[in-house]
Enzyme design. Structure first.
Site, short mmCIF file in Angstrom:
data_model
loop_
_atom_site.label_atom_id
_atom_site.label_comp_id
_atom_site.label_asym_id
_atom_site.label_seq_id
_atom_site.Cartn_x
_atom_site.Cartn_y
_atom_site.Cartn_z
N HIS A 161 0.98 -1.25 0.01
CA HIS A 161 -0.06 0.01 -0.06
C HIS A 161 0.76 1.26 0.12
CE1 HIS A 161 -3.20 -2.53 1.18
NE2 HIS A 161 -2.35 -3.20 2.12
N SER A 282 15.01 21.80 -15.94
CA SER A 282 13.80 22.55 -16.33
C SER A 282 14.28 23.67 -16.65
CB SER A 282 13.02 22.54 -15.02
OG SER A 282 12.28 23.73 -15.16
N LYS A 288 15.67 21.72 -10.88
CA LYS A 288 15.27 20.23 -11.25
C LYS A 288 16.29 19.57 -11.91
CE LYS A 288 11.51 19.41 -11.19
NZ LYS A 288 10.07 19.75 -11.31
N GLU A 295 10.08 8.05 -16.96
CA GLU A 295 8.79 8.99 -17.03
C GLU A 295 8.57 8.70 -18.65
OE1 GLU A 295 8.33 13.13 -15.41
OE2 GLU A 295 10.32 12.79 -15.61
#
Ligand code: ARG
Length: 464
Positions: A161, A282, A288, A295
């Site tokens: 979980h 970024s 970043k 991804e």
């Protein structure tokens, strides 16, 4: 492009040229030219067989084979003039052959149809793709084994979980991915068997009146067997659907793996670092460093699932035998194979470069009462029923939450408030090391088991 000179292939039956837009709409050469090598391979085998059975002379066969090899060289040198008015890769190559060698070129298509030709080409093409993909899976698995061996004793929280559950070793966690990839490998090997059947000889749908020798062509092309029914041979695409199903499962695995890498590289987890070369920054936020590769792989899984749905839908309403619908099989199939191969390649390059942060992982495993089950098991060994132990430990955890202490941080007196069966030796089982070492059976997380699994994994790969 004008359609006047179009398609001598069926000119006899037609009293007007094909509409220019329809010619473009029905053409597939923009994408199926990718099959050129396998198309030529199939044609060479077909011509060789035709000469063996006396339908072509040996001289005709030689002229054809030589012509086809020059055409292959032309294509590979980027000098081939692909013509949309010639519809597809098959007619482009055949027309060029006749250009080059004259009337003999027109004999190549004897006893054959584009229907069995294209079905043969795709199978030959997919067989090669599968082999490349299998090699990439192996490369990724080797990377996982190396990393797992190095991290066999590295402690981290295991999750259910996405909540801290029990301590595991990082090596054990990595080998979960190894197992999934082993099943992907097996499925692909199995799919290759059914892909590796030869439809050539089915001709348009009913077979051919020439005395062809399908076994001879089959041997020349390295197929495992000839297809047993000509109608099925030209129309079936279930091997392509099966490949997309197998590819979908593999992409699903890579997508889940990606999700973990994305989580683990976040500032909140910081379990691992990915080298800069697998990330981008970024344009606005200077801090970043984004895990683009995982991804993208996670995102690209959608294309492959889409290919599977597309091909299933493509086939579901088709009566026997060949229908033009089948021309639509190629783009999804090509895309699924490209996507899986490239995703595996990216992972195989990236996984060995993963830099774990053992201190952070360990710290995270110390939070969240990850050894609570170990305390319950300890009490079971003292003779208490498991359900009672579960409740006792529940009280201890509640006390820990209230006082801000992990189980291992409590004193013996504190622990004994919950059960008089707890003694000084309890601290051995409350440590992370004690917890993982105790799970020492095949498939368990103990470092010794990770090392054993690495050895098993290596021998599995050695047998491929
Ligand atoms: N380009 C076609 C395809 O990809 C080749 C077979 C065409 N056959 C036909 N009878 N029109 O399926």
């Amino acid at each position: 492009m004008s359609t006047d000179k179009t398609n001598q292939s069926w000119g006899g039956r037609f009293s007007e040229p094909v509409d220019a837009f329809v010619a473009r709409f029905t053409a597939s050469v923009s994408f199926d030219r990718r099959l050129y090598r396998h198309d030529i391979m199939g044609s060479v085998a077909h011509a060789t067989m035709l000469a063996q059975v006396g339908v072509l002379t040996e001289a005709e066969r030689d002229t054809i084979v030589e012509g086809l090899s020059t055409i292959q060289a032309e294509i590979e040198a980027g000098e081939f003039d692909w013509r949309t008015d010639l519809e597809d890769v098959h007619m482009n190559i055949e027309a060029r052959l006749t250009d080059r060698i004259g009337v003999t070129g027109k004999k190549l298509h004897t006893g054959r149809s584009r229907n069995d030709q294209v079905a043969t080409d795709i199978r030959l093409w997919l067989r090669d793709e599968i082999d490349t993909i299998l090699a990439e899976i192996t490369r990724l698995q080797e990377g996982l084994l190396t990393l797992a061996e190095r991290e066999a004793g590295t402690l981290m929280p295991g999750f259910t979980h996405l909540q801290t559950a029990q301590p595991v070793t990082f090596g054990h966690h990595l080998l979960a991915w190894f197992e999934m990839l082993s099943r992907d490998y097996e499925r692909l090997v199995d799919c290759r068997k059914r892909t590796n059947r030869m439809p050539l000889g089915s001709a348009a749908l009913a077979g051919t009146t020439y005395p062809i020798d399908r076994e001879a062509t089959c041997a020349l092309l390295g197929f495992e067997a000839v297809s047993g029914n000509s109608l099925d041979g030209v129309s079936d695409r279930d091997f392509a659907i099966e490949f997309c199903a197998v590819a979908s499962l593999a992409m699903m695995h890579l997508s889940r793996f990606s999700e973990e890498l994305v989580l683990w590289t976040s500032a909140q987890f910081q379990f691992i670092d990915l080298p800069d070369r697998f990330c981008t920054g970024s344009s606005i936020m200077p801090q970043k460093k984004n895990p683009d590769v995982p991804e993208l792989v996670r995102g690209k899984s959608g294309r492959v699932f889409g290919a599977l749905m597309g091909l299933l839908t493509l086939m579901k309403g088709q009566p026997l035998a060949y229908n033009k619908d089948n021309q639509e099989d190629k783009e999804p199939l090509f895309d699924a194979a490209d996507t899986l191969r490239d995703s595996l390649r990216a992972f195989a390059d990236m996984v060995p470069a993963i830099k774990p942060r053992p201190d952070v992982m360990r710290e995270a495993a110390l939070r969240g009462f990850s050894t609570a089950t170990d305390l319950a098991d300890y009490l079971v060994r003292r003779g208490l029923p498991f359900r009672d132990c579960h409740e006792i430990v529940g009280h201890a955890v509640k006390y820990g939450v209230d006082t801000g202490k992990d189980l291992a941080e409590m004193s013996l007196e504190e622990l004994r408030q919950f059960s008089a069966h707890i003694d000084g030796d309890v601290f051995e089982v409350l440590t992370l090391e004690g917890s993982v070492n105790a799970r020492d059976h095949v498939g368990g997380t103990a470092p010794a088991q990770v090392m054993a699994a690495v050895i098993r994994g290596r021998s599995l790969i050695a047998q491929r």
